[in-house]
Design an enzyme around this catalytic site. Structure first.
Site, PDB file in Angstrom:
ATOM      1  N   ARG A   3     -12.375  69.132  55.217  1.00  0.00           N
ATOM      2  CA  ARG A   3     -11.075  68.572  54.887  1.00  0.00           C
ATOM      3  C   ARG A   3     -11.165  67.904  53.516  1.00  0.00           C
ATOM      4  O   ARG A   3     -12.181  67.323  53.155  1.00  0.00           O
ATOM      5  CB  ARG A   3     -10.634  67.548  55.945  1.00  0.00           C
ATOM      6  CG  ARG A   3     -10.082  68.177  57.227  1.00  0.00           C
ATOM      7  CD  ARG A   3      -8.756  68.851  56.949  1.00  0.00           C
ATOM      8  NE  ARG A   3      -8.095  69.395  58.139  1.00  0.00           N
ATOM      9  CZ  ARG A   3      -8.190  70.642  58.545  1.00  0.00           C
ATOM     10  NH1 ARG A   3      -8.958  71.493  57.882  1.00  0.00           N
ATOM     11  NH2 ARG A   3      -7.515  71.061  59.596  1.00  0.00           N
ATOM     12  N   HIS A  19      -7.794  77.039  50.557  1.00  0.00           N
ATOM     13  CA  HIS A  19      -7.836  76.773  52.004  1.00  0.00           C
ATOM     14  C   HIS A  19      -7.792  78.081  52.801  1.00  0.00           C
ATOM     15  O   HIS A  19      -6.959  78.273  53.693  1.00  0.00           O
ATOM     16  CB  HIS A  19      -6.678  75.866  52.420  1.00  0.00           C
ATOM     17  CG  HIS A  19      -6.967  75.085  53.676  1.00  0.00           C
ATOM     18  ND1 HIS A  19      -6.474  73.822  53.903  1.00  0.00           N
ATOM     19  CD2 HIS A  19      -7.717  75.388  54.772  1.00  0.00           C
ATOM     20  CE1 HIS A  19      -6.887  73.393  55.092  1.00  0.00           C
ATOM     21  NE2 HIS A  19      -7.642  74.335  55.636  1.00  0.00           N
TER      22      HIS A  19
END
Length: 309
Positions: free
Chosen positions: A224, A272
């Site tokens: 993250r 991502h």
């Protein structure tokens, strides 16, 4: 009964078709929910902007991905009494392991340095090291971390692993706690972060940790973005403490125009994509959870809210 789906607009049709095929149930696309009493499960990428107790027969909420921090940082959005099921999918796990291997090999074989030489029109070979000569450390020994470690070991890399609590894994030297974090940093030529974002892990990739790494070590973050203190990462790259960083996640996504990561020669960005959910396999897993719930059996892969994952 029915299913309520909340996901990206460009993924709705595929997710809805997969859920309908796996369940045989009606699938409503948020914000359309039909008869609220018919909703038995919510499948969502992020919290709904309405209280979930408006669905009187809701059994649980299932996430469309492995991460659950978006839900846990808004506890009012998911009542404590409502089970929260995170997605654990072999397809997703394999995809993450492949990404970690690819990023590690990119760094190990100096592709980032050759790209810089190409921009300079410089033809020069660099000294090569074999995988057994380069240690890879993995922060996070959940399903994803263990799969990535197993794949790296097949190539020949020595693999260290770190978790908050003690763990054991075949072929991986497991470390834990604050002392273990310092040790894995000091021993890792390439440090891979697959940690979830929790109050304990936020900002864990910081100047103090970078200072512990071997000079010129590399970082891969596919966990993250909030794990990284970005200004401190840039400073570590500028000083040469870090040689390169491969980042699949950043604090603000999409990465804003003008952000230093876009143009920094020490940073490789991917948007991502390390591990993208495949709705067809994910829907079968979610529906297995629903069938178990209907039979009164335990729902698999429930989130431990105290632990944050």
């Amino acid at each position: 009964m029915a299913i309520l789906l909340h996901c990206q607009a460009d993924r709705q049709a595929r997710w809805a078709a997969a859920l309908a095929q796996a369940s045989g149930e009606i699938v409503h696309l948020w914000p359309q929910a039909g008869n609220l009493a018919d909703i038995e499960i919510v499948v969502a990428m992020s919290p709904l902007p309405v209280p979930l107790d408006m669905f009187p027969n809701l059994r649980f909420l299932a996430t469309t991905g492995a991460g659950v921090d978006a839900f846990l940082k808004h506890p009012e959005a998911v009542p404590a009494s409502l089970p929260l099921m995170r997605l654990v999918d072999e397809t997703l796990t394999r995809s993450m392991a492949e990404y970690v291997l690819a990023a590690t090999m990119f760094l190990h074989r100096d592709f980032h340095r050759y790209a810089a030489q190409q921009r300079q029109q410089l033809w020069r070979g660099l000294t090569r090291r074999d995988p057994p000569q380069r240690t890879v450390g993995i922060l996070g020994l959940g399903v994803l971390g263990l799969a990535a470690g197993a794949l790296l070991r097949q190539v020949g890399f020595p693999v260290l692993g770190w978790s908050r609590r003690p763990k054991q894994a075949d072929g991986i030297a497991c470390l834990h706690g604050a002392a273990g974090l310092a040790e894995i940093a000091a021993r890792s030529d390439i440090l891979v972060s697959l940690l979830p974002l929790t109050p304990d892990t936020a900002g864990i990739l910081n100047a103090a940790l970078f200072a512990t790494l071997p000079e010129g070590a590399s970082l891969v973050n596919a966990g993250r973005g909030g794990l990284v203190r970005e200004a401190e990462l840039i400073a570590a790259l500028e000083s040469g403490r870090l040689g390169h960083a491969v980042l699949d996640v950043v604090a603000e996504e999409p990465l804003p125009p003008g952000h230093p990561f876009w143009t920094h020669p020490g940073v490789t960005i991917t948007p991502h994509v390390a591990s993208m959910t495949v709705p067809e396999t994910a829907a079968r897993i979610v529906m297995d959870g629903l069938r178990r719930a209907r039979r009164g059996e335990p729902i698999p892969n429930l989130v431990d809210r105290a632990a944050g994952y």
